[in-house]
Structure formats: structure tokens, C-alpha cells
Scaffold this active site. Sequence first.
Site, PDB file in Angstrom:
ATOM      1  N   SER A  33       0.822  -1.220   0.000  1.00  6.08           N
ATOM      2  CA  SER A  33       0.000   0.000   0.000  1.00  6.08           C
ATOM      3  C   SER A  33       0.850   1.261   0.000  1.00  6.08           C
ATOM      4  O   SER A  33       0.309   2.364   0.000  1.00  6.08           O
ATOM      5  CB  SER A  33      -0.959  -0.008   1.197  1.00  6.08           C
ATOM      6  OG  SER A  33      -0.245  -0.185   2.405  1.00  6.08           O
ATOM      7  N   ASN A 120      -2.210  -2.354  13.034  1.00  4.37           N
ATOM      8  CA  ASN A 120      -3.667  -2.186  13.037  1.00  4.37           C
ATOM      9  C   ASN A 120      -4.101  -0.961  13.828  1.00  4.37           C
ATOM     10  O   ASN A 120      -4.920  -0.166  13.367  1.00  4.37           O
ATOM     11  CB  ASN A 120      -4.347  -3.440  13.595  1.00  4.37           C
ATOM     12  CG  ASN A 120      -4.051  -4.667  12.749  1.00  4.37           C
ATOM     13  OD1 ASN A 120      -3.481  -4.547  11.663  1.00  4.37           O
ATOM     14  ND2 ASN A 120      -4.420  -5.838  13.240  1.00  4.37           N
ATOM     15  N   THR A 165     -39.621  26.511  -9.892  1.00  6.49           N
ATOM     16  CA  THR A 165     -39.870  25.176  -9.351  1.00  6.49           C
ATOM     17  C   THR A 165     -40.173  24.333 -10.578  1.00  6.49           C
ATOM     18  O   THR A 165     -40.759  24.845 -11.548  1.00  6.49           O
ATOM     19  CB  THR A 165     -41.067  25.146  -8.366  1.00  6.49           C
ATOM     20  OG1 THR A 165     -42.240  25.576  -9.051  1.00  6.49           O
ATOM     21  CG2 THR A 165     -40.828  26.055  -7.168  1.00  6.49           C
ATOM     22  N   HIS A 166     -39.753  23.090 -10.548  1.00  4.62           N
ATOM     23  CA  HIS A 166     -39.892  22.207 -11.727  1.00  4.62           C
ATOM     24  C   HIS A 166     -39.216  22.825 -12.950  1.00  4.62           C
ATOM     25  O   HIS A 166     -39.588  22.518 -14.083  1.00  4.62           O
ATOM     26  CB  HIS A 166     -41.363  21.926 -12.042  1.00  4.62           C
ATOM     27  CG  HIS A 166     -42.181  21.574 -10.841  1.00  4.62           C
ATOM     28  ND1 HIS A 166     -42.380  20.281 -10.433  1.00  4.62           N
ATOM     29  CD2 HIS A 166     -42.818  22.359  -9.932  1.00  4.62           C
ATOM     30  CE1 HIS A 166     -43.126  20.276  -9.324  1.00  4.62           C
ATOM     31  NE2 HIS A 166     -43.401  21.524  -9.002  1.00  4.62           N
ATOM     32  N   SER A 308     -14.348  24.787 -28.073  1.00  3.42           N
ATOM     33  CA  SER A 308     -14.512  23.534 -28.798  1.00  3.42           C
ATOM     34  C   SER A 308     -13.431  23.439 -29.861  1.00  3.42           C
ATOM     35  O   SER A 308     -13.061  24.439 -30.473  1.00  3.42           O
ATOM     36  CB  SER A 308     -15.893  23.493 -29.450  1.00  3.42           C
ATOM     37  OG  SER A 308     -15.882  22.572 -30.531  1.00  3.42           O
ATOM     38  N   LYS A 314     -18.035  28.142 -29.848  1.00  7.06           N
ATOM     39  CA  LYS A 314     -18.415  27.590 -28.548  1.00  7.06           C
ATOM     40  C   LYS A 314     -17.618  28.154 -27.388  1.00  7.06           C
ATOM     41  O   LYS A 314     -16.418  28.381 -27.487  1.00  7.06           O
ATOM     42  CB  LYS A 314     -18.230  26.064 -28.546  1.00  7.06           C
ATOM     43  CG  LYS A 314     -19.211  25.298 -29.393  1.00  7.06           C
ATOM     44  CD  LYS A 314     -20.673  25.411 -28.942  1.00  7.06           C
ATOM     45  CE  LYS A 314     -20.935  24.714 -27.626  1.00  7.06           C
ATOM     46  NZ  LYS A 314     -20.877  23.234 -27.780  1.00  7.06           N
ATOM     47  N   ASN A 316     -17.732  26.819 -23.538  1.00  7.15           N
ATOM     48  CA  ASN A 316     -18.399  25.806 -22.724  1.00  7.15           C
ATOM     49  C   ASN A 316     -18.134  25.994 -21.230  1.00  7.15           C
ATOM     50  O   ASN A 316     -17.021  26.348 -20.834  1.00  7.15           O
ATOM     51  CB  ASN A 316     -17.927  24.412 -23.152  1.00  7.15           C
ATOM     52  CG  ASN A 316     -18.273  24.114 -24.598  1.00  7.15           C
ATOM     53  OD1 ASN A 316     -19.313  24.561 -25.096  1.00  7.15           O
ATOM     54  ND2 ASN A 316     -17.405  23.390 -25.279  1.00  7.15           N
ATOM     55  N   GLU A 321     -19.475  21.881 -15.452  1.00  6.61           N
ATOM     56  CA  GLU A 321     -19.817  20.508 -15.864  1.00  6.61           C
ATOM     57  C   GLU A 321     -18.976  19.495 -15.094  1.00  6.61           C
ATOM     58  O   GLU A 321     -19.463  18.441 -14.686  1.00  6.61           O
ATOM     59  CB  GLU A 321     -19.617  20.345 -17.368  1.00  6.61           C
ATOM     60  CG  GLU A 321     -20.641  21.127 -18.174  1.00  6.61           C
ATOM     61  CD  GLU A 321     -20.264  21.177 -19.642  1.00  6.61           C
ATOM     62  OE1 GLU A 321     -20.852  20.416 -20.408  1.00  6.61           O
ATOM     63  OE2 GLU A 321     -19.385  21.966 -20.016  1.00  6.61           O
ATOM     64  N   TYR A 348      -9.827  -6.491  12.806  1.00  7.08           N
ATOM     65  CA  TYR A 348      -9.113  -5.983  11.633  1.00  7.08           C
ATOM     66  C   TYR A 348      -9.113  -7.026  10.518  1.00  7.08           C
ATOM     67  O   TYR A 348      -8.937  -8.219  10.760  1.00  7.08           O
ATOM     68  CB  TYR A 348      -7.658  -5.602  11.980  1.00  7.08           C
ATOM     69  CG  TYR A 348      -6.913  -5.098  10.749  1.00  7.08           C
ATOM     70  CD1 TYR A 348      -7.012  -3.765  10.362  1.00  7.08           C
ATOM     71  CD2 TYR A 348      -6.189  -5.965   9.936  1.00  7.08           C
ATOM     72  CE1 TYR A 348      -6.391  -3.309   9.205  1.00  7.08           C
ATOM     73  CE2 TYR A 348      -5.565  -5.524   8.776  1.00  7.08           C
ATOM     74  CZ  TYR A 348      -5.669  -4.192   8.416  1.00  7.08           C
ATOM     75  OH  TYR A 348      -5.064  -3.744   7.275  1.00  7.08           O
ATOM     76  N   GLN A 353      -7.660  -1.901   4.212  1.00  9.96           N
ATOM     77  CA  GLN A 353      -6.654  -1.129   3.472  1.00  9.96           C
ATOM     78  C   GLN A 353      -7.300  -0.395   2.292  1.00  9.96           C
ATOM     79  O   GLN A 353      -6.773   0.581   1.792  1.00  9.96           O
ATOM     80  CB  GLN A 353      -5.546  -2.077   2.988  1.00  9.96           C
ATOM     81  CG  GLN A 353      -4.426  -1.401   2.234  1.00  9.96           C
ATOM     82  CD  GLN A 353      -3.209  -2.307   2.105  1.00  9.96           C
ATOM     83  OE1 GLN A 353      -2.495  -2.544   3.071  1.00  9.96           O
ATOM     84  NE2 GLN A 353      -2.979  -2.841   0.911  1.00  9.96           N
TER      85      GLN A 353
HETATM   86  N1  ARG Z   1      -1.552  -1.179   5.131  1.00  4.06           N
HETATM   87  C1  ARG Z   1      -2.416  -1.658   6.152  1.00  4.06           C
HETATM   88  C2  ARG Z   1      -3.784  -0.948   6.101  1.00  4.06           C
HETATM   89  O1  ARG Z   1      -3.872   0.042   5.458  1.00  4.06           O
HETATM   90  C3  ARG Z   1      -1.800  -1.422   7.478  1.00  4.06           C
HETATM   91  C4  ARG Z   1      -2.221  -2.410   8.497  1.00  4.06           C
HETATM   92  C5  ARG Z   1      -1.714  -3.716   8.156  1.00  4.06           C
HETATM   93  N2  ARG Z   1      -1.943  -4.658   9.218  1.00  4.06           N
HETATM   94  C6  ARG Z   1      -1.743  -5.935   9.032  1.00  4.06           C
HETATM   95  N3  ARG Z   1      -1.962  -6.698  10.008  1.00  4.06           N
HETATM   96  N4  ARG Z   1      -1.305  -6.414   7.910  1.00  4.06           N
HETATM   97  O2  ARG Z   1      -4.753  -1.363   6.673  1.00  4.06           O
END
Ligand code: ARG
Length: 499
Positions: A33, A120, A165-166, A308, A314, A316, A321, A348, A353
Site C-alpha cells: 500500500s 492495526n 420550481t420544476h 470547442s 463555442k 463551454n 460541468e 481488523y 486497506q
Molecule cells: N496497510 C495496512 C492498512 O492500510 C496497514 C495495516 C496492516 N496490518 C496488518 N496486520 N497487515 O490497513
Amino acid sequence: MTGHRGDMPATGKLWGGRFSGETDALMKRFNDSIGFDIRLWDADIRGSIAYAGALARAGVITENEAATLVRGLREVHAEFAGGRFEVKPGDEDIHTAVERRLKEIVGEVAGKLHTGRSRNDQVATDLRLFCLDAIRDAQHAICDLQSALLAQARSHVRTLMPGYTHLQRAQPITFAHWCLSYFWQFARDVERLDDCARRTAVLPLGSGALAGNPFAIDRESLAAEIGFTPRRRGGAEDRKDAAVPSRLRGQVTQNSLDGVSDRDFVAELLFCCAMIGVHLSRLAEDLIVYSTAEFGFVTFDDAYATGSSLMPQKKNPDAMELARGKAGRLIGNLTAVLTMLKGLPMSYNKDLQEDKEPLFDSLDTLALALPVAAGAIRTLKVNAERMRAALDPAMLATDVAEYLVRKGVPFREAHHLSGRAVALAESKGVRLNELEIGDWRLISPRFDQDIVRVFDFAQSVASRDVTGGTSPRAVREQIRQAKRWLDARRKTQDARRTT
Ligand code: ARG
């Protein structure tokens, strides 16, 4: 997909002890991550610095060791702040990356920092800290947009336009009133974020992996040190620490299983973002319609429009948007996290994640959408004549009924009689104010010569003079209330910034 660092010896990992085999290369990519949670670096290091202190106070490490850890963590912090931190192939997430670097700087003592802590409770803490900062930033951005709406309102207290309205012409209003209708939506968003922050500022650290920290760390003082909400005085649990000022005792989670697995605060913040997105989207929709040639009520500054590639004429309203379109992903991100949470067994699970990318995406989306909307509003050209020209005397049909009501006719009957006048005008091919007195009298003898005086848009607007009404007097009062609200916000927000 070969050669993607899958060849790291498993034993090089934080959790490598029980492993002898290597992680599959794709599995590693799937699991890592660091690519996105690197954004938690500041929160992660702040949390660790406070945790080192808590370990020392609990006698788990010496004051000297804590000082070394803190010094090292500050150095890692400086590397991140200076853009010098290097992610290494073995860094699975932000927590392992920081600890790996800390060890390189201070040596083996780095291995003591994680005592009693799990990623965790660490990640839950980091994310809460991160959200609290993000909430403040969002609140500032919303207030800037509100101040742009307020400035437009100030210039258009007497600018008449059709209210709908509407999406059908309903009754005349002022453009100021329209602007302020969005001001209050965003005011609720800012307050909703306050409420969200209150539940976010609770410390999960000390929950361990799931069962709690075995080293008797003082979680309440740790919470206060990290900056979580001070405990309210007078609570039952407060009595035992009556000697300790409440500002030194922060709020902590009351159940370690819940502590590590609760992501309500993420869902809540995502809801706040989605709601802001919905408000932005409605604002955008109005302005897109108002900027068409058919309406011509407003013109966007070149800075907030695009052309455009094919049609040279144009211009825009892309800013609006996109603001409207982004609401889709803001709602989607909320849905993604709620769906991820709904089937989780206690406590957990790695599914959690998946909370981060939707969260970051919503925050990033608003970090652009809000200031762009503010700029578009601030530079918006308002075409008062076009607004005025769109008013039709038929929009005063309600005022005609009210004219009769003032002469003692019950409203239901008055409504019916006014409706007949509208039908008569339509059948004669004239505007409602072009009916002759004979026509009016044919419908009801209660109509007098003074019926012509009803056909005055400004007067109609002025008559809606209750609190919250569209009369210039009421709108001026509304502007005062809005300014008071904004000034008070700015004061608390500035105060928070300096603490
Ligand atoms: N990258 C993990 C998360 O975002 C961190 C916690 C990971 N804990 C574990 N027991 N693998 O949740």
C-alpha cells in the site's frame, strides 16, 4: 509480470520470522500500500513520536531510548518534508517504510518502537490524524466559496430574476437570494465536518493488534499529546483522574476490537464529501442552464470556460460541468467504502486497506473542485437585464390571488379566480397584466382598478419580507447573518490553525 521485486527475501520483512518462502511478485504488488498510503507520512511520524514518549512513561523503554527514537523520527520527518525520503523495494506500507528508515538512522533501538503496537492500531490512528487535517482544509476551501457567493449576493440584492420550481417560472426572486441559498447549503457542510471531526478525534492507539496493549501505556495522555479531543469534564471515568487537567486527557476508543476495525470516521467524511459534491453539482447545474444563450443570465469568465476544437463559436462551462460530474465519483467513493465495510468480521481485516484510495480521491477531488467553483463564482458576470427580461407577468398570478385574499376572499377561491384570469389572458393572447378591467370584473367583482398595481415585480419581491424571504430587506438581514456565520467560522478556524 516478472522481476517486480518479488525476489525480496521474505525474512527481510517486518513479519518475516515465520516465513521461509518468498512472496509472489504479483501478490506483493497486490498487497503493498506504500504507493498510496505514503501520504500518511506526517501523521505516521507524529503518532510514533508520541508513542515513543508513552512507552518511556510506562517504563517500557528508557528516557534515553525514547529521545533517540524521537530524534531519529524527526530526521525521517525532515527527509519526507524535504522530498528526500527514498522508498525502498521492501517497503510494504508507510509504517514499514518509516521504521526501516528509522533503523538505518538510529540502529537497533528502532526495533523497540513497535512494542505493544500493531500496524492495526497504528494505521487507524494515522488515518484519523490525516482526516482531521483534511477536514480543516476542506472547511477552509468551503468558506472561500461561501465568501464568493456572499460577495455576489451583496451586489445583487435588487437584481430581479425568475425563481423556478420544476424548472418552470414560478415567482420573482432576487439573484442575491439565489446566491445565498447555496451559502447555507455549504454552511451545513462545514458544520457537518465539525461533527465528523468530533468522532474522528478519538485515539485507537493502544488497541494493539486487536486485544489491547499489554504494557500499561497511558492512552489518555497519549491521546491529548497527539491532539485528540480533550475529554469532557464530569464524566464518570473522569472522576478517577480528577487531579489531571482534562486538556491533558484525550478521548480514547473504549474497545480494542472496535478501535482497530472502526472506519465509521472514513465513511462519515466520505459522506460529507459526497454531500458537498451534491451541493456543488446543483450549483453547477443552475449556472450551466443560466449560462445558455436561451437564458443568458450569467456569463463565465474566460478563465473558467473552454472552447470547442471543432466549433469556433463555442464557449463551454466546463468548470461547472466537471463540478457536476465529480459528484458521481464522490458518491461512488462513499459507496465503495460502505460496501467494503459491510461484511467484515470482527476485528481488523486487510479489506480495510481499501479505505484509503477512495478517501484520498474524494479529498483530492474537492481540493480542486471547491476553489475552481469559488473562482468561477467570483468572476461570474451577471446579466441583470436578461434576468429581468425573463420575468413574465403570469409569475404574479399568486400575487393576484393574494390581492383577493387581502380583500377577504378565502385563498382556495382566490387561487381559482386568479387561475381563470390566467386562462382568459391565454385565450385572448395577451399577457396577464394586459387584461382590461372589464375582463377582471367578469371573473370576479372583487377585482378593482387597483389590480394593475399588483403587476410590479419589485413590489412582489418586497412583499416576501419574512425572515428567509426574498425581499431586499430580508435578504440584507440574511447577508448580515451569513457574514456573522462566516466571521465566526474564520475566527475558530484561524485559532485552530495557530494551535
Ligand atoms: N496497510 C495496512 C492498512 O492500510 C496497514 C495495516 C496492516 N496490518 C496488518 N496486520 N497487515 O490497513
